[in-house]
Design an enzyme around this catalytic site. Sequence first.
Site, PDB file in Angstrom:
ATOM      1  N   GLN A 110      37.549  76.945  63.866  1.00  0.00           N
ATOM      2  CA  GLN A 110      38.074  75.650  64.167  1.00  0.00           C
ATOM      3  C   GLN A 110      36.869  74.605  64.033  1.00  0.00           C
ATOM      4  OE1 GLN A 110      40.207  75.852  67.655  1.00  0.00           O
ATOM      5  NE2 GLN A 110      38.585  75.455  68.884  1.00  0.00           N
ATOM      6  N   HIS A 158      50.718  59.830  77.055  1.00  0.00           N
ATOM      7  CA  HIS A 158      50.743  60.595  78.484  1.00  0.00           C
ATOM      8  C   HIS A 158      51.849  59.987  79.556  1.00  0.00           C
ATOM      9  CE1 HIS A 158      46.656  62.004  77.102  1.00  0.00           C
ATOM     10  NE2 HIS A 158      47.234  63.099  77.174  1.00  0.00           N
ATOM     11  N   ASP A 182      42.938  67.860  77.985  1.00  0.00           N
ATOM     12  CA  ASP A 182      42.160  66.725  78.161  1.00  0.00           C
ATOM     13  C   ASP A 182      42.457  66.128  79.322  1.00  0.00           C
ATOM     14  OD1 ASP A 182      44.533  65.199  77.887  1.00  0.00           O
ATOM     15  OD2 ASP A 182      44.475  65.234  75.704  1.00  0.00           O
ATOM     16  N   ASP A 214      47.390  81.609  77.373  1.00  0.00           N
ATOM     17  CA  ASP A 214      48.258  81.071  76.324  1.00  0.00           C
ATOM     18  C   ASP A 214      49.591  80.838  76.893  1.00  0.00           C
ATOM     19  OD1 ASP A 214      50.547  82.325  74.408  1.00  0.00           O
ATOM     20  OD2 ASP A 214      49.158  81.170  73.291  1.00  0.00           O
ATOM     21  N   ASP A 230      52.358  69.714  75.899  1.00  0.00           N
ATOM     22  CA  ASP A 230      51.403  68.952  75.420  1.00  0.00           C
ATOM     23  C   ASP A 230      50.633  69.596  74.334  1.00  0.00           C
ATOM     24  OD1 ASP A 230      49.669  67.027  74.622  1.00  0.00           O
ATOM     25  OD2 ASP A 230      48.552  67.005  76.541  1.00  0.00           O
ATOM     26  N   THR A 279      49.382  70.975  70.260  1.00  0.00           N
ATOM     27  CA  THR A 279      48.675  70.374  69.086  1.00  0.00           C
ATOM     28  C   THR A 279      49.685  70.740  67.917  1.00  0.00           C
ATOM     29  OG1 THR A 279      47.989  72.742  68.597  1.00  0.00           O
ATOM     30  CG2 THR A 279      46.266  71.273  69.718  1.00  0.00           C
ATOM     31  N   ASP A 280      49.208  70.264  66.715  1.00  0.00           N
ATOM     32  CA  ASP A 280      50.059  70.351  65.661  1.00  0.00           C
ATOM     33  C   ASP A 280      50.797  71.923  65.431  1.00  0.00           C
ATOM     34  OD1 ASP A 280      50.729  68.814  62.909  1.00  0.00           O
ATOM     35  OD2 ASP A 280      50.090  70.780  62.382  1.00  0.00           O
ATOM     36  N   PRO A 318      46.756  76.217  66.415  1.00  0.00           N
ATOM     37  CA  PRO A 318      46.836  77.255  67.801  1.00  0.00           C
ATOM     38  C   PRO A 318      48.039  77.000  68.344  1.00  0.00           C
ATOM     39  CG  PRO A 318      44.959  75.402  68.084  1.00  0.00           C
ATOM     40  CD  PRO A 318      45.650  75.371  66.666  1.00  0.00           C
TER      41      PRO A 318
END
Lengths: 284, 392
Positions: free
Chosen positions: A30, A61, A85, A137, A155, A157-158, A162
């Site tokens: 990645q 958020h 984050d 996970d 929250d 990712t696309d 992942p």
Amino acid sequence: MKAYTETLYDAYAQEFSVDKIYFENKTDHQHLIIFENAKFGRVMALDGIIQTTEADEFIYHEMLTHLPLMAHGNVKRVLIIGGGDGGMLREVCKHSSVEHITQVEIDDQVVEMCKEYLPNHSAGTYDDPRVHIVIDDGANFVHKCADKFDVIISDSTDPIGPGDVLFTATFYADCKKCLTDDGILVTQNGVAYMQLDEVTTTAKRLQPYFSDQSFYSAAVPTYIGGIMTFAWASNNPALRKVSTEKITQRFEAANFKTRYYNPAIHMASFALPQYILDALEFNA
Amino acid sequence: MNRITVEPTHKAEYYQQMVQQHGSPLLILDCEQIIKQFNTLSKALPNVKLFYAIKALPHPAAIQTLDTLGAGFDIATSGEIELLRAQSTHARQTIHTHPIKRDEDIRDALRFGCTTFVIDNVWELEKFINYRHRVGLLVRVSFPNPNTPIDLSRKFGCRENEVAILIQKAQSLGLHVKGLSFHAGSQCPDSKNHVYAINQCAKIIDDAYKNTGKLLSVLDIGGGFPVEYMQKTMDIETFCIPIREALKQLPEHIQIIAEPGRFLSAPAMKAVSSVMGKAKRGDNYWYYLDDGVYGSYSGQLFDHATYPLTIFSDINAKELAVIAGPTCDSIDVIAEEINIPPLSIGDIVVGHQMGAYTSATSTHFNLFDKARIIPVNTPDQVSENIVRIDKK
């Protein structure tokens, strides 16, 4: 001057000027980069897709946190899936009713890296005694989890990447199992105009497990292409229809500052444009 | 049969130094040759964006060199994507051209940031339904070419009359076909098939607009640009004149792209091998090199290429000889029925034009190590003037 061009779509892209690269890693199949942009501050991108920026992260958020927490009204336990984050944690920690927060992040390096390079996201809340960090996970965690939560925030990712397991029917079923009777699941669900399939697919996958399922929205500038949708799922339809008065009362009682969220936004964000309603009806 | 040049022994000095320094066998990759080839082809095909087909020579130095020149990259697998990612190459300058892909291949490419894909049939088209909002597709059309050593229109490519059906199907699935691609063949003796294919594609593009209003905006004219191995080939400027003429008929909005692999990389690499043993069998002297057709010379099997060789000797007398590779297999013969001066164990043999489809297809048979690739005149080296080769 260097530039960073997003590679999400073949026919359309946003470009950022790069004033300085703080961090770049191209291992582990990645590409992760954190750089400085004059308009958006620190920008983090993964695999050619903008993940978060210092300047506009508050919209995302606040909307994923305060909508479900205010609607519920008495949230004690919150589960955050992803969110390495720390931005979600910061917002959840503002709620004094919350007694316990579990955050499940797949990669502990993400947490450490964001503490270092995006410190304003978590704003020190990783040290809050209510916070419990689990490195696992997210899909695996909810599958095995025997605890119950009042709110689960995904929250992710696309869906190509992942985070793909966090968009499956199995994950939604496991989330339902981990929710209290009045519990609410909210998830990041992509920019509807650009990725309408994500809305219809999520709706189809959530409906078997929740008696009340819908979406709400907000425009986040760096998630380009119009409004971002957030999936909403619970087994108490009343939670989506709590009155303005009640939300206002709760928000005033909560007594913290927001920059995007307020009671009027809360009510209005459930209104969906006709093209989304049509797509949902067509695919129902 | 391989053309064999005999050079005086003092000319072997550079190669001997390289072997002393890096061991044998070697492949010396001269990045300046890549630059030269790129500039030559760019000049012969102005306004054609070149995407280097990295399968020909998937080496970081080749990629870095072409990246600095502003080339794009033609990728076909997730392994090639990993190589590009490590070189920081911008994903929007890449096209994924394998007509047959698994779902994970598509996802890997999308995660990398490549959004242009090639399809040539309806099953392949349907694989993109989940990604329909993100991708732009090229339809690969077949234009068989019996005059090339490798006909790239046999295994892949739809028939001309199937394009309209595929475009229509794509539209009904919400997928965007943005153009056409073809491969006129590899190592083409002339550009007649390119010209024919361009003419036919121009008609298809025109028909698509007239009949259905579908605007196609990309034409990928593939590769096939020849380099010289044993036989004299047409020079690239002469080869490209008819292509340039044919491209003029296309509407101005069409972006023309090409996927040269061999042309950019073949002249850039030389194989340096050492004689590791010799024998006299019947009338022939047999010389066994430490590299052969299971190694860098694999192109003599897979790529139908025969590479020019240089040996170094100050003796005029010539004897009948065979040059063989190191493995235990009897197919591992590089050149036979050749007349060359006698060689000694440790002597160096150099193979030329060995940049394309050589190390890329070499094997580990017998667990012999593959020849090491030593890049010279890399973009940063050239600026510092560290290593120069072939100063004559």
